[in-house]
Write a protein that holds these residues in place. Structure first.
Motif, short mmCIF file in Angstrom:
data_model
loop_
_atom_site.label_atom_id
_atom_site.label_comp_id
_atom_site.label_asym_id
_atom_site.label_seq_id
_atom_site.Cartn_x
_atom_site.Cartn_y
_atom_site.Cartn_z
N GLU A 1 7.88 3.29 -8.46
CA GLU A 1 7.87 2.59 -7.18
C GLU A 1 8.71 1.32 -7.31
O GLU A 1 8.53 0.55 -8.27
CB GLU A 1 6.42 2.26 -6.83
N ASP A 2 9.61 1.07 -6.36
CA ASP A 2 10.47 -0.10 -6.52
C ASP A 2 9.80 -1.41 -6.10
O ASP A 2 10.38 -2.48 -6.25
CB ASP A 2 11.81 0.09 -5.82
N PHE A 3 8.56 -1.35 -5.62
CA PHE A 3 7.79 -2.58 -5.44
C PHE A 3 7.65 -3.32 -6.76
O PHE A 3 7.35 -4.52 -6.80
CB PHE A 3 6.41 -2.24 -4.86
N SER A 4 7.89 -2.60 -7.86
CA SER A 4 7.86 -3.22 -9.18
C SER A 4 8.77 -4.43 -9.28
O SER A 4 8.44 -5.41 -9.97
CB SER A 4 8.27 -2.18 -10.24
N LEU B 1 0.84 -1.20 0.00
CA LEU B 1 0.00 0.00 0.00
C LEU B 1 0.88 1.25 0.00
O LEU B 1 1.99 1.23 0.51
CB LEU B 1 -0.87 0.06 1.26
N HIS B 2 0.32 2.34 -0.55
CA HIS B 2 0.93 3.66 -0.41
C HIS B 2 -0.16 4.67 -0.14
O HIS B 2 -1.22 4.64 -0.77
CB HIS B 2 1.68 4.05 -1.67
N ASP C 1 25.21 10.25 -19.61
CA ASP C 1 25.09 9.12 -18.68
C ASP C 1 23.60 8.82 -18.54
O ASP C 1 22.85 9.65 -18.02
CB ASP C 1 25.69 9.46 -17.32
N TYR C 2 23.19 7.66 -18.99
CA TYR C 2 21.79 7.25 -18.95
C TYR C 2 21.67 6.10 -17.97
O TYR C 2 22.22 5.02 -18.19
CB TYR C 2 21.30 6.84 -20.33
N GLU C 3 20.95 6.31 -16.88
CA GLU C 3 20.82 5.30 -15.83
C GLU C 3 19.41 4.72 -15.84
O GLU C 3 18.43 5.42 -15.61
CB GLU C 3 21.11 5.92 -14.46
N VAL C 4 19.32 3.43 -16.12
CA VAL C 4 18.03 2.73 -16.09
C VAL C 4 17.65 2.48 -14.64
O VAL C 4 18.43 1.91 -13.86
CB VAL C 4 18.11 1.41 -16.86
N GLY C 5 16.46 2.93 -14.25
CA GLY C 5 16.03 2.82 -12.86
C GLY C 5 14.94 1.79 -12.65
O GLY C 5 14.92 0.75 -13.31
N TYR C 6 14.00 2.10 -11.75
CA TYR C 6 12.95 1.15 -11.41
C TYR C 6 12.10 0.83 -12.64
O TYR C 6 11.75 1.72 -13.41
CB TYR C 6 12.02 1.73 -10.35
N MET D 1 2.13 2.20 -12.43
CA MET D 1 3.10 3.29 -12.39
C MET D 1 4.24 3.03 -13.37
O MET D 1 4.50 1.88 -13.76
CB MET D 1 3.65 3.45 -10.96
N ALA D 2 4.89 4.10 -13.75
CA ALA D 2 5.86 4.05 -14.84
C ALA D 2 7.23 3.56 -14.38
O ALA D 2 7.57 3.58 -13.21
CB ALA D 2 6.00 5.44 -15.45
N ALA D 3 8.02 3.14 -15.38
CA ALA D 3 9.45 2.95 -15.18
C ALA D 3 10.10 4.32 -15.09
O ALA D 3 9.65 5.28 -15.73
CB ALA D 3 10.05 2.16 -16.34
#
Length: 387
Positions: free
Chosen positions: A333-336, A162-163, A291-296, A181-183
């Motif tokens: 959200e890193d719950f992904s 939950l959030h 510098d391109y950093e791929v995140g959640y 939610m998005a990447a």
């Protein structure tokens, strides 16, 4: 059924827990005080197993039900933000420059409330794994916990979180099946030019103009390189350069965020951004490094689990206060990472009128804590009833 009566009885204790946690916000994977408080409560509740030190300060507690069954995972994030607090409450942060500006103190409290109830009643079969995670805001604590093997180690079959949601009716829920939610990716451009006197720009290779050109050109990725019906955000959020009015500097720095749902769109942005940065650098006669950093990754609810969770939320809050197909949004959200490993669902719980998330005046609404705790508890009892 509404809020579980037994959990409603915990309301005063939950408020005390939450407000204590609010005084000790911690960042990233380093949440030792928070983890110690959580562990102390869980031992008091009588959980069957307590595993500490996962992702440095994360915890997983196991509560056994009555009889055989699967293991359901329930997750709460624990970390705060590097924001000076401006709430003025008497339980404000005691850690300078840090505060719980996103409500993770409330999320942790709701899962503790559910833990206390589930350990006391055990009105379910199988097991529940209570996941207390550090580093949601920065550091991908969910990814670290997954890579450290919690899903297999604890045989988790499905997972929920939950959030809180400022501006949405207090105690109401919303979510959507599929992509919610998005990447989120991050880009940084370092520009090296040749500085000089502001009155003699012809003797320089101006990184300021190059930075402006790159920032403007990057926006054409959204307006000209992607299908309008595909959600995409590219935002330049920082430009740093220069010191005084009559000096052209040597360097400039750009930074920003990218939000996507489709990996093909993400790949296109990466390719076009590299082309734009190289082309703009050449046109201005400067050197530029991207510098391109791929995140959640995108947070994608399992459709069946989302529908199940909406049904449970409706039991707790009433049908009128639950939206089961609210659409997707561009937050991340890193719950992904957990949803990539196991089916499950992520829901928002209305906070009512308040300052927004990540605002220095934000404060979690303690009145919704029993609602969230009841949701967590009923997820377990409904999915795995005692036979």
């Amino acid at each position: 059924m509404p809020v579980v009566n037994r959990i409603a009885d915990y309301a005063t204790d939950m408020t005390k827990w939450r407000q204590h946690l609010h005084t000790i916000p911690e960042l990233g994977l380093e949440c030792p005080k928070t983890a110690a408080f959580v562990a102390e409560r869980l031992r008091e509740f009588g959980v069957d197993e307590l595993h500490e030190g996962i992702a440095q300060t994360g915890l997983v507690a196991i509560i056994n039900g009555r009889g055989a069954g699967e293991t359901i995972g329930l997750r709460a994030d624990m970390d705060g933000l590097p924001i000076p607090e401006e709430t003025g409450v008497d339980y404000a942060s005691t850690h300078a420059g840090k505060m719980h500006a996103c409500g993770h103190d409330g999320h942790t409290t709701m899962l503790l409330g559910a833990a206390r109830y589930l350990a006391e009643t055990r009105n379910f079969s199988g097991r529940v794994a209570l996941i207390f995670q550090p580093a949601e805001e920065n550091g991908g604590g969910a990814d670290v916990m997954v890579r450290e093997g919690i899903m297999d180690r604890f045989d988790i079959s499905q997972v929920y979180a939950l959030h809180n949601a400022p501006g949405f009716e207090a105690g109401g829920f919303y979510t959507t099946p599929g992509a919610l939610m998005a990447a989120v990716d991050t880009f940084t451009v370092h520009i090296q030019g040749v500085g000089g006197h502001g009155a003699m720009p012809h003797e320089t290779r101006d990184p300021v103009m190059a930075a402006c050109g790159i920032a403007q050109a990057i926006q054409t990725i959204v307006s000209r390189n992607h299908r309008a019906l595909d959600d995409l955000v590219v935002s330049v959020t920082q430009i740093h350069t220069g010191t005084v009015d009559n000096v052209i500097p040597d360097t400039a720095y750009l930074n920003g965020t990218i939000r996507t749902f489709d990996p093909a769109v993400q790949k296109m942005v990466m390719e076009r951004m590299a082309q734009i940065v190289a082309g703009q650098a050449a046109s201005y006669g400067v050197e530029a490094t991207l510098d391109y950093e791929v995140g959640y990754p995108a947070t994608i609810n399992d459709a069946d689990k989302a529908a199940f969770a909406v049904g449970v939320a409706s039991e707790v809050a009433g049908d009128a206060k639950v939206q089961g197909d609210s659409g997707r949004e561009m937050g991340a959200e890193d719950f992904s990472y957990m949803l990539q490993e196991r089916p499950g669902a992520y829901l928002f719980l209305g906070q009512g009128d308040s300052a927004g998330l990540h605002h220095p005046k934000y404060n979690f609404n303690d009145e919704i804590a029993p609602v969230g705790a009841s949701f967590f508890a009923r997820i377990v009892e409904t999915a795995q009833p005692v036979e």
